[in-house]
Write an enzyme that holds these catalytic residues in place. Sequence first.
Site, PDB file in Angstrom:
ATOM      1  N   GLU A 185     -43.952 -14.152 -36.647  1.00  0.00           N
ATOM      2  CA  GLU A 185     -43.547 -12.989 -37.440  1.00  0.00           C
ATOM      3  C   GLU A 185     -44.811 -12.312 -37.946  1.00  0.00           C
ATOM      4  OE1 GLU A 185     -40.956 -14.611 -40.449  1.00  0.00           O
ATOM      5  OE2 GLU A 185     -39.959 -15.775 -38.893  1.00  0.00           O
ATOM      6  N   ASP A 235     -41.850 -11.174 -51.755  1.00  0.00           N
ATOM      7  CA  ASP A 235     -42.944 -12.083 -51.426  1.00  0.00           C
ATOM      8  C   ASP A 235     -43.617 -12.628 -52.667  1.00  0.00           C
ATOM      9  OD1 ASP A 235     -42.846 -11.943 -48.584  1.00  0.00           O
ATOM     10  OD2 ASP A 235     -43.542  -9.879 -48.758  1.00  0.00           O
TER      11      ASP A 235
END
Lengths: 249, 605
Positions: free
Chosen positions: A46, A57
């Site tokens: 990814e 995140d």
Amino acid sequence: MNRIDQLFQNKGKDILSIYFPAGYPNLNDTVPNLKLLQDKGVDLVEIGIPFSDPLADGPVIQIAAKKSLDQGMSLKLLFEQLKDVRKTITMPLILMGYWNVVFKYGVDAFLLDCQTCGIDGVILADLPLEEYEEEFKAKFEAHGVYNILLVTPQTTDQRMAKIEKSAKGFLYMVSSSATTGGALEQSAEREEYFKKVARLDIPSLIGFGIHDKKSFQHASSFSNGAIIGTAFIKALNSGTASEFLDSLL
Amino acid sequence: MKIKVCGLRDKSNIKELMALPLDYVGFIFYSKSARYVGDDFDAEITKMIPLHIRKVGVFVNEAAEKILTLAKKYQLDVIQLHGDESPEDCQQIKDSGIEVFKAFQLNEDFQFERLEAYHKACDYFLFDTKSDSYGGSGEKFNWEILKKYKGETPFFLSGGIGIDDVEAVKAFQHSKLFGLDVNSGFERSPAVKNVVLVEEFLKSVRKKKMSNNKYAVNERGYYGQFGGAYIPELLRANVDELRENYLKIINSEKFQKDYKRLLDTYVGRPTPLTKVANLSKRFGTNIYLKREDLTHTGAHKINNTVGQILIAKYMGKTRIIAETGAGQHGVATATVCALFGLECIVYMGALDIERQAPNVARMKMLGAKVVPAISGNQTLKDATNEAIRDWIANPHSFYLIGSVVGPHPYPDMVTRLQSIISKEIREQLTKETGNPNPNYVIACVGGGSNAAGAFYHYLDEEDVKLVAVEASGLGVNSGETAATITIGDIGFIHGSKTMLMHDEDGQITEPYSISAGLDYPGVGPLHAHLAETGRAQFLSVTDQEALDAAMVLAQSEGIIPALESAHALAALEQMTFRKDDVVVVNLSGRGDKDMETYMKEINNL
């Protein structure tokens, strides 16, 4: 056949997926990183599209994304870097990012560039399932780009059924309620959730909190494999990426 | 949709009608009409009409002098001219300060070009059915003719409208349709109205307004194309839980009672609407300040936090997360958490912590944990990211958002909780001027919560001009600005599709304003919609202009405004007003928290 489907057909167990931000640690490291990962036997990668405001995140990925942006990374540059990637890389490749960047780039242009570069799927953290289905699904399918969907421990059964129906490739099974980079603690409740997702009619990879061989193996025992992001970025930071990958496999 | 009931005369009938929410009532001063009020019409009758219902005198080819004499005697607010009056005749009445309606009788042959000469001289037109006499015929005309009307002047629809026309009225669409004029269709006998029928008509017609509200959020959280809930799956359950509960809670009797009690006894509502004489003189008009600076904690933010803490409590939440820019929302959140004994974590940009020290101290004293956001520009945007991350990691917490931003249902929930501001403005203006509607409502916009609250009850009142003021920092083209609507375009931030400042790669730009409460790179989706549809006018004001306006208010009225509110005040300098305009500026907060900035920036302090 989409490379993601091919992977899950050929190898149903212990699939290792690695995440790293494009243009990190140095601006032109995207393709060299991919080569290293392929050489070490990683199954799926990814590539993060850096974003200024990555809501989902944790701090390690956020700081890495910021450094990458400061070095001049952009979606446009990423597609230039990936122009010839299929000459050397055979693993399935996924782009992972946030919707604003894709929207600004233009959804049609984005999908066309994905198709041209040989990108197999995308993860768009904040594009809602409903908006995807109504407005974009047909376009994604026309370009052969899979929209990888997430499930979390809070996802209700009703929503899980909706996601299962719409999902392509595999499900990104978030291990716990946290942003990326936390530790994966074992609990009966969590294992129940893992088992529930594993019973679905689509493969799944567990992400968030996987950081070493032990946690990778533990996660893989409940699913088709797992995803490592933060721990790999830490290894890139300390210049030990190669050793880290060796320790996993 | 305004409703005018025309042709009144009977005292007891008028008394009964006054209990209804009418906008205009009409008295016919034309002796050939069956509803002529008569030579001996008692002026006491018009005096008993509440001030918020506008009194209209209807005349046909009457001398201006006589009209003005009668207007004075009967305290008429509006003169409706139903004869062959020229634009000059209309202008003469209008110049005396009275509103003018000019009636025209329409049929298929009507030349709409005729109206051009009348636009300036009339406030509204009234379109009636063509007949042989000057009065109304009680007949309807073909409303399709009005498709040809492209003028700017709003109009009343008239001519034989009755209770059976509710569906036709609902189906009829025209951007300039302002109101309905009803008369013989609701009569028991000439000049005596059937009050029950009028009431039924009002209810049916106004129901349409609620469901067709152009500016209301839809069930997916969109205002036009803006809004929605663009959130990671990680937040889906949290947001869904809130979305499924917030309306049920807000609409419950128990919530309304608790909320009202807190607003009255803790927040200090209603806040005054202060007419500021010196400022009014300076701008040659009538300026009112809505005094949100006088609420507990010194800004409108408390209206929202009191409401959301009740919602959190009803949902059984015990840990509250918030983000703050200027610190006002953080203080308001810490305050209500202290009041309800809930754990409070406030994320605040590290830079804002530095420049808003008094508010940081307040939050700590109130028992909140202030966590610095050290990413990005270390301001509100970054604090919001951190707060959202905390919510992801702690799904059992309640995220108390401070503005009309974020994923649905936040923009709608916060707007509803702040709408107390416009509700009070309406009540206070009605008492003060007889009309709930001002000509202008002006408010500053960062995320936009005080503006949403001040605009809310006026969104469908198209005669009220809404003015939103953004912070342009060092200038809109300086690169140091927070004027999102002016320089931004469509994007996605913090869960909403809205107007956004971002670069060509979709990376969100760091905003700048001297006011910590306004330097946000996005804006609430409602405001993006108001800007796109032109319902609100967006102006921008620089740091310096805001500082100057703060000085003017402080030294002319003895009120020190928050820097945010100073932006709204500075917009007055960019506008022109008529002397009878009513202008409301929402003074969203007081300036104590900004004293350090004021001392640094204003040389003679």
